[in-house]
Motif scaffolding. Structure first.
Motif, PDB file in Angstrom:
ATOM      1  N   TYR A  26       0.827  -1.197   0.000  1.00 46.48           N
ATOM      2  CA  TYR A  26       0.000   0.000   0.000  1.00 46.48           C
ATOM      3  C   TYR A  26       0.869   1.259   0.000  1.00 46.48           C
ATOM      4  N   TRP A  29       2.314   1.851  -3.318  1.00 51.15           N
ATOM      5  CA  TRP A  29       1.290   2.403  -4.211  1.00 51.15           C
ATOM      6  C   TRP A  29       1.096   3.895  -3.946  1.00 51.15           C
ATOM      7  N   ILE A  30       1.108   4.283  -2.669  1.00 45.25           N
ATOM      8  CA  ILE A  30       0.979   5.714  -2.314  1.00 45.25           C
ATOM      9  C   ILE A  30       2.124   6.510  -2.927  1.00 45.25           C
ATOM     10  N   ASP A  33       1.563   6.922  -6.503  1.00 44.85           N
ATOM     11  CA  ASP A  33       0.487   7.891  -6.673  1.00 44.85           C
ATOM     12  C   ASP A  33       0.999   9.322  -6.496  1.00 44.85           C
ATOM     13  N   GLY A  49       1.863  12.373  -0.019  1.00 50.40           N
ATOM     14  CA  GLY A  49       2.044  10.956  -0.402  1.00 50.40           C
ATOM     15  C   GLY A  49       3.442  10.478  -0.096  1.00 50.40           C
TER      16      GLY A  49
END
Lengths: 131, 378
Positions: A26, A29-30, A33, A49
């Motif tokens: 996760y 992924w952040i 992003d 982020g």
């Protein structure tokens, strides 16, 4: 240790590993992003982020490392008691697992080489070697 | 994810969100800060109580496990006809009241007497709950019950101070308890290890003195002297050596003080040297199994046996030497480690060197191997 205790321990380890891996994924992924946000010029989202992702990765790695250290520690600490049987005549030596009833200087079975009685010369605990 | 980030931004954490929410958060932070100033100690108290409570649960788990092991071993070895649990519970609450020390003269004899009574009572009670056990097994079971008793006592003391701190909300009481708790836990974990050794009859670290003495006694004629001590006569470099240790292989420390006294009396005081071998506490940073030598009676316990040895040695002006094998308190009550076991031969060499340096051929010497002889025969 009982097998039910071992199973409980194993389940706990698996849960922690899965949770840490999920946090790690996760967080990555952040980070990705936030990179996209940077390309799009959303600087606020990028910094946010970046910080959250870095914290997540740090926590996940720290948790996994602690778990690994614990596993290694448990493996090294797991005691293995050995009994050394020795022949005073021909110096034959046999190392085996400790059995209830063993004691130092106890005469055991016949020596396979010369036929005299083997004597327990040592009983000690050695830490399990790291594989 | 985008929503989450937007929401965080809206909270004003980055300074670009709604100003009312930002003010609210700032006020909350100030209030938290002020709360910490006024109630910091209280918060710390509850954190400590929570942490000690967790450790107490672990201690409870350890004592329950050891008690379970004790019960299982008693049932397996002793084959009791009745349920041994009530008797074991009563043994686990057993205590000894030290003699009054307002007038210390003669206190050693009084203490010695009380310890004898306690040991006899323990042995008899263990015999009662484990009727099928032999002498060696009785000794091992007695040691097992002792370790269970020690864990139970530790748990009760820690629980007492924990509840007292909770009741009085005393920060300093819980602080002291939390400070010593890591050491207490080390000892409790070692006691759990010891209970495994006692149940199996394995040698423990404390038995190294007895192990060294037993090497001198191998294939020699043995005789029993005062309370659970065996003696052998041997020759070392032309010197007559009387070697003694507690009678094994059951868990036993014997009464080496009485034994040394008896041997010196038998030899009419004509003993040139007494060497005592025992396990001794190492400092942090030192390695387990290191050997040191010095002067004095190397023996632990409450001090009654030490007193007897010092008394008889000073009466006959016999030099008293000590060879110690270093180990931690955990090593001493846990199954014997390889490095401690390996110190045996080095200790024997040291003893031989001491004998050579301090006596002449034909002299009589006493070698006393001190410690719990569980898992060590002679």
């Amino acid at each position: 240790m009982k097998s039910s205790d071992l199973n409980k321990g194993r389940t706990y380890f698996y849960i922690v590993i899965l949770f840490s891996l999920a946090v790690l994924a996760y967080s990555l992924w952040i980070l990705y992003d936030s990179y996209t946000a940077y390309l799009e010029g959303r600087t606020g989202n990028f910094y946010m982020g970046l910080v959250i992702g870095a914290i997540g990765i740090g926590l996940a790695i720290s948790s996994l490392t602690t778990l690994r250290k614990r596993i290694i520690m448990i493996q090294t600490m797991e005691p293995r008691t050995v009994t050394v049987e020795f022949c005073n005549k021909c110096q034959y030596k046999k190392i085996r697992k400790f059995k209830k009833g063993d004691y130092v200087h106890k005469k055991t079975k016949k020596c396979p080489q010369c036929g005299t009685n083997l004597v327990i010369s040592e009983i000690y605990v050695e830490a399990k070697k790291k594989s | 994810m985008q929503n989450l980030l937007d929401f965080t931004l809206q909270l004003g954490l980055l300074g670009s969100g709604d100003s009312t929410t930002g003010t609210m958060i700032s006020t909350l932070m100030y209030l938290t800060f002020i709360a910490f100033i006024f109630f910091g100690q209280k918060i710390q108290l509850y954190t400590m109580l929570w942490s000690v409570g967790g450790t107490l649960k672990k201690l409870d788990f350890l004592r329950t496990e050891v008690k379970k092991l004790t019960l299982e071993t008693i049932k397996e070895i002793g084959k009791p006809k009745e349920d041994p649990t009530p008797k074991l519970n009563s043994l686990l609450e057993h205590f000894l009241i030290s003699p009054v020390n307002l007038d210390p003269a003669g206190i050693v004899a009084k203490f010695d007497h009380l310890l004898d009574v306690r040991e006899d009572k323990f042995k008899n009670d263990v015999k009662m709950i484990a009727p099928a056990a032999n002498k060696v097994q009785i000794n091992n079971l007695e040691n097992l019950v002792e370790s269970s008793l020690a864990l139970n006592t530790i748990y009760r003391i820690v629980r007492h101070f924990y509840l007292l701190s909770k009741k009085t909300s005393s920060f300093y009481l819980i602080l002291q308890l939390q400070m010593i708790l890591p050491l207490v836990m080390q000892e409790a974990e070692a006691l759990q290890g010891a209970s495994q050794a006692f149940a199996q009859g394995q040698p423990i670290g404390d038995g190294i003195g007895a192990l060294v003495a037993s090497k001198f006694m191998l294939n020699k004629k043995k005789r029993k002297v005062k309370k659970d001590v065996v003696v052998s006569e041997t020759k070392i470099d032309g010197r007559k050596a009387t070697v003694l240790k507690a009678e094994g292989p059951g868990g036993n420390v014997g009464k080496p003080g009485d034994a040394v006294k008896q041997i010196i009396k038998e030899k009419k005081g004509k003993v040139k040297l007494i060497i005592m071998i025992d396990a001794a506490l190492k400092f942090e940073g030192e390695n387990s199994g290191e050997i040191s030598e010095g002067i004095g009676a190397a023996i632990g316990g409450v001090g009654t046996e030490k007193f007897k040895i010092e008394e008889v040695a000073s009466k006959y002006k016999i030099p008293l030497y000590a060879v110690i094998i270093k180990e931690s308190i955990q090593d001493a009550i846990s199954p014997m480690k390889k490095e401690i076991n390996e110190a045996t031969d080095k200790a024997i060499e040291r003893i031989k060197a001491l004998i050579k340096e301090n006596t002449k051929k034909g002299d009589t010497i006493i070698i006393a191997g001190i410690g719990n002889t569980i898992g060590i025969g002679q």
